[in-house]
Design a protein around this motif. Structure first.
Motif: not given
Ligand SMILES: Cc1cc2nc3c(=O)[nH]c(=O)nc-3n(C[C@H](O)[C@H](O)[C@H](O)COP(=O)(O)OP(=O)(O)OC[C@H]3O[C@@H](n4cnc5c(N)ncnc54)[C@H](O)[C@@H]3O)c2cc1C
Length: 404
Positions: A385, A31-32, A347, A129, A43-44, A375, A49, A388, A166-167, A11-12, A8, A39
């Motif tokens: 924020g 990354e798929r 979100q 994956v 954001t924001g 997440e 944010n 994130l 994607g998630s 951000p994480a 994935g 995503k």
């Molecule tokens: C519209 C919107 C606005 C938001 N605004 C804010 C904000 O301003 N501030 C804030 O703090 N939070 C915000 N959030 C929440 C924040 O975006 C998420 O909490 C954050 O992106 C989570 O990060 P992550 O890396 O855990 O997961 P994701 O960002 O969901 O990333 C996971 C990645 O893993 C990939 N993936 C999943 N399964 C597979 C697989 N099997 N093989 C390969 N790749 C895979 C996905 O395609 C994805 O790219 C917002 C969310 C949304 C939807």
């Protein structure tokens, strides 16, 4: 050299990859999607944010006494700004939230991708994956195209919110493959559906209001901010905040009510005095004109219509008392909540991989060498924020530890 797979490029995952590569590991990110950070770009409202000056457990939901608090506090908001500064991204603060100075989320995504490039991280986009297996001390990561061996794996697949990015919850299946338990998940920071035939009359209203959530007659939370009334129900930041409590409750068929105070500037106990005083100054004006300076005109028109007071004037104390009754109703409009707008519109995800089964280094307690970030795990937070910040903090921890 330790070989690490990060699943994935959110951000994480990107933060985990950068940290692990800095610590000397050879990192591959799967990354798929065709791009990283899909995503994150949303954001924001496209402004990203990315953290908040006030990072505190109160803004989060996670199991009490868990290590999540320590991880959040290990990375301060200043550290996050410094990390981005190192990547050439300047930040700006607005009402406690930190944003890239450019006001563009793509600044953050591009900076992360370039940092990965500089550190020699291999980013494989369009690589979903499908499964991961472990034999002896090695993980085998399987995609449609290839099977590759790694020493450590970091799962950073996100939750189920906004599945178009994607998630879609597939990551939970990968976690379950190693025996992990995933708690029931609910959409959070999501619009709420209300059972109220009058909503069509006020749909489109955007105004500052105080909204409180009541579950089975008990007030659980309230928030002040810009609220939106729509044909289906309620939206806006204070409603998103309430949804963290109500989406679960409504799915569990609890009695859920949102009470909205559309005149929050005047306290209930001061309302009578205010109107009676103003009556002296504005004597003779229409109710409509009186309300004009207090509430959105569409709301005023609606309340005046249902009370059949569209052509009423404020001429006597009796008139003032009628106006006070009307304002009291505006201060406590009740909406019966019957649903939410689902993961498609949410979100974040409430619930996820149980923290009980993960140690303070974000490593699985069940499978050595398997780490989690973001997440995917059972942590969620308010708008501002905070989500994130969890992604950066948990990603950094997982990357650091996996590279050891
Ligand atoms: C519209 C919107 C606005 C938001 N605004 C804010 C904000 O301003 N501030 C804030 O703090 N939070 C915000 N959030 C929440 C924040 O975006 C998420 O909490 C954050 O992106 C989570 O990060 P992550 O890396 O855990 O997961 P994701 O960002 O969901 O990333 C996971 C990645 O893993 C990939 N993936 C999943 N399964 C597979 C697989 N099997 N093989 C390969 N790749 C895979 C996905 O395609 C994805 O790219 C917002 C969310 C949304 C939807």
């Amino acid at each position: 050299m330790i070989k690490i797979a990060v699943i994935g490029a959110g951000p994480a995952g990107m933060m985990a990859a950068i940290t692990a590569a800095k610590a000397g590991a050879k990192v591959t990110v799967f990354e798929r999607n065709d791009i990283a950070g899909k995503k994150l770009l949303l954001t924001g409202n496209g402004k990203c944010n990315f953290t908040n000056v006030d990072i505190h457990a109160d803004y989060y939901s996670f199991q009490e006494d868990s290590f999540a608090d320590d991880i959040l506090n290990e990375l301060t908001y200043r550290d996050v700004c410094d990390v981005f500064m190192e990547m050439g991204v300047l930040s700006v603060e607005r009402k406690g939230g930190l944003y890239p100075f450019t006001g563009q989320a793509k600044t953050v995504v591009n900076a992360l991708v370039r940092a990965m490039e500089r550190l020699g991280v291999t980013l494989l986009t369009g690589s979903c994956v499908n499964s991961i297996t472990k034999q002896n001390n090695c993980f085998m990561v399987h995609t449609d195209k290839e099977n590759t061996e790694f020493d450590r794996v970091i799962l950073a697949c996100g939750g189920k919110a906004a599945p178009k990015t994607g998630s879609d919850g597939f990551g939970y299946r990968l976690a379950r493959g190693f025996g992990h338990t995933v708690s029931r998940t609910y959409p959070a920071l999501v619009q709420l559906i209300a059972d109220n035939p009058n909503l069509k009359n006020v749909a489109g209203v955007r105004c500052y209001a105080n909204a409180s959530a009541w579950i089975n007659g008990e007030k659980v939370v309230s928030d002040y901010g810009e609220l939106q009334l729509t044909e289906y129900g309620l939206s806006g930041i204070p409603v998103f905040h309430l949804s963290r409590y109500l989406s679960k409750a409504v799915e569990e068929k609890e009695n859920c009510i949102v009470k909205v105070d559309f005149v929050p500037q005047i306290r209930s106990d001061a309302l009578e005095g205010y109107v009676l005083e103003q009556q002296k100054v504005l004597s003779g004006c229409s109710f409509k004109a009186f309300l004009e300076g207090m509430v959105h005109d569409k709301l005023a028109d609606y309340f005046l219509k249902i009370k059949k007071q569209e052509s009423a004037f404020l001429s006597s104390e009796e008139d003032a008392r009628k106006l006070i009754c009307l304002l009291k109703e505006m201060k406590a409009w009740e909406f019966v909540i019957t649903g939410h707008k689902g993961f498609e519109n949410a979100q974040v995800t409430k619930g996820g991989v149980l923290l009980d089964e993960i140690d303070e280094n974000m490593q699985s307690k069940l499978t050595q060498g398997l780490y989690f970030a973001g997440e995917m795990v059972d942590v969620d937070a308010e708008c501002g924020g905070y989500n994130l910040h969890w992604a950066w903090a948990s990603g950094k921890k997982a990357g650091e530890e996996a590279a050891k």
